[in-house]
Design a protein around this motif. Sequence first.
Motif, mmCIF file in Angstrom:
data_model
loop_
_atom_site.group_PDB
_atom_site.id
_atom_site.type_symbol
_atom_site.label_atom_id
_atom_site.label_comp_id
_atom_site.label_asym_id
_atom_site.label_seq_id
_atom_site.Cartn_x
_atom_site.Cartn_y
_atom_site.Cartn_z
ATOM 1 N N LYS A 76 0.811 -1.211 0.000
ATOM 2 C CA LYS A 76 0.000 0.000 0.000
ATOM 3 C C LYS A 76 0.849 1.268 0.000
ATOM 4 N N ASN A 77 2.167 1.105 0.028
ATOM 5 C CA ASN A 77 3.059 2.265 0.117
ATOM 6 C C ASN A 77 2.649 3.187 1.259
ATOM 7 N N THR A 78 2.358 2.572 2.368
ATOM 8 C CA THR A 78 1.879 3.309 3.531
ATOM 9 C C THR A 78 2.693 2.922 4.756
ATOM 10 N N ALA A 79 3.061 3.927 5.520
ATOM 11 C CA ALA A 79 3.756 3.710 6.787
ATOM 12 C C ALA A 79 2.856 4.147 7.933
ATOM 13 N N TYR A 80 3.106 3.568 9.081
ATOM 14 C CA TYR A 80 2.274 3.866 10.245
ATOM 15 C C TYR A 80 3.175 4.148 11.456
ATOM 16 N N LEU A 81 2.647 4.921 12.350
ATOM 17 C CA LEU A 81 3.303 5.126 13.637
ATOM 18 C C LEU A 81 2.226 5.004 14.715
ATOM 19 N N GLN A 82 2.242 3.889 15.405
ATOM 20 C CA GLN A 82 1.312 3.680 16.512
ATOM 21 C C GLN A 82 1.924 4.298 17.761
ATOM 22 N N MET A 83 1.207 5.220 18.353
ATOM 23 C CA MET A 83 1.724 5.940 19.512
ATOM 24 C C MET A 83 0.826 5.663 20.709
ATOM 25 N N ASN A 84 1.392 5.018 21.703
ATOM 26 C CA ASN A 84 0.651 4.685 22.923
ATOM 27 C C ASN A 84 1.236 5.431 24.118
ATOM 28 N N ASN A 85 0.471 5.480 25.168
ATOM 29 C CA ASN A 85 0.912 6.140 26.408
ATOM 30 C C ASN A 85 1.489 7.522 26.115
ATOM 31 N N LEU A 86 0.746 8.302 25.381
ATOM 32 C CA LEU A 86 1.234 9.618 24.979
ATOM 33 C C LEU A 86 1.393 10.552 26.165
ATOM 34 N N LYS A 87 2.399 11.407 26.056
ATOM 35 C CA LYS A 87 2.722 12.367 27.105
ATOM 36 C C LYS A 87 2.641 13.786 26.534
ATOM 37 N N PRO A 88 2.453 14.774 27.378
ATOM 38 C CA PRO A 88 2.416 16.156 26.870
ATOM 39 C C PRO A 88 3.656 16.527 26.060
ATOM 40 N N GLU A 89 4.794 15.986 26.438
ATOM 41 C CA GLU A 89 6.032 16.307 25.705
ATOM 42 C C GLU A 89 6.094 15.686 24.314
ATOM 43 N N ASP A 90 5.112 14.843 23.986
ATOM 44 C CA ASP A 90 5.013 14.294 22.630
ATOM 45 C C ASP A 90 4.292 15.261 21.690
ATOM 46 N N THR A 91 3.758 16.338 22.230
ATOM 47 C CA THR A 91 3.054 17.319 21.409
ATOM 48 C C THR A 91 4.003 17.924 20.381
ATOM 49 N N ALA A 92 3.622 17.819 19.115
ATOM 50 C CA ALA A 92 4.482 18.297 18.027
ATOM 51 C C ALA A 92 3.753 18.072 16.703
ATOM 52 N N VAL A 93 4.327 18.614 15.649
ATOM 53 C CA VAL A 93 3.923 18.236 14.296
ATOM 54 C C VAL A 93 4.788 17.046 13.909
ATOM 55 N N TYR A 94 4.126 16.010 13.460
ATOM 56 C CA TYR A 94 4.821 14.779 13.086
ATOM 57 C C TYR A 94 4.889 14.688 11.564
ATOM 58 N N TYR A 95 6.072 14.375 11.081
ATOM 59 C CA TYR A 95 6.320 14.291 9.645
ATOM 60 C C TYR A 95 6.850 12.902 9.298
ATOM 61 N N CYS A 96 6.362 12.333 8.216
ATOM 62 C CA CYS A 96 7.033 11.147 7.710
ATOM 63 C C CYS A 96 8.020 11.603 6.648
ATOM 64 N N ALA A 97 9.041 10.803 6.433
ATOM 65 C CA ALA A 97 10.129 11.202 5.556
ATOM 66 C C ALA A 97 10.654 10.009 4.775
ATOM 67 N N ALA A 98 10.749 10.189 3.483
ATOM 68 C CA ALA A 98 11.300 9.139 2.638
ATOM 69 C C ALA A 98 12.775 8.963 2.941
ATOM 70 N N ASN A 99 13.185 7.724 3.014
ATOM 71 C CA ASN A 99 14.572 7.394 3.331
ATOM 72 C C ASN A 99 15.032 7.997 4.659
ATOM 73 N N CYS A 100 14.046 8.299 5.500
ATOM 74 C CA CYS A 100 14.318 8.834 6.839
ATOM 75 C C CYS A 100 15.165 10.098 6.787
ATOM 76 N N ARG A 101 14.917 10.904 5.787
ATOM 77 C CA ARG A 101 15.654 12.149 5.630
ATOM 78 C C ARG A 101 14.707 13.332 5.756
ATOM 79 N N TRP A 102 15.080 14.275 6.546
ATOM 80 C CA TRP A 102 14.235 15.423 6.854
ATOM 81 C C TRP A 102 13.809 16.180 5.593
#
Length: 115
Positions: A76-102
């Motif tokens: 499906k050319n789809t990646a996922y990030l399952q985030m559990n036990n979230l904390k206030p310090e996890d607050t952010a804009v989350y970006y996916c990146a090809a080849n793990c490059r910003w």
Amino acid sequence: EVQLVESGGGLVQTGGSLRLSCVASGFSFDDSAIGWFRQASGKEREGVSCISSRDGSIYYADYVKGRFTISSDNAKNTAYLQMNNLKPEDTAVYYCAANCRWHTRGQGTQVTVSS
């Protein structure tokens, strides 16, 4: 042209969960890597996780180990990030990146964790 579209962000309470998705076009997950970064307002970006289909290796930043799980569905050319036990310090804009490059990131999805 590589295009990445993230979704799944939102507002949750401390201890809650979210699942982020990243759909890629112009980029094949086969023999490549896909990762997640995050950037909180006024702060430097942080690497969160990266998964490689080349060797199956997975990286997690220390601050998410045991709480976040990265996965991908190459068909499906789809990646996922399952985030559990979230904390206030996890607050952010989350970006996916090809080849793990910003510089090959998508537009991002906002995650807000209330205390």
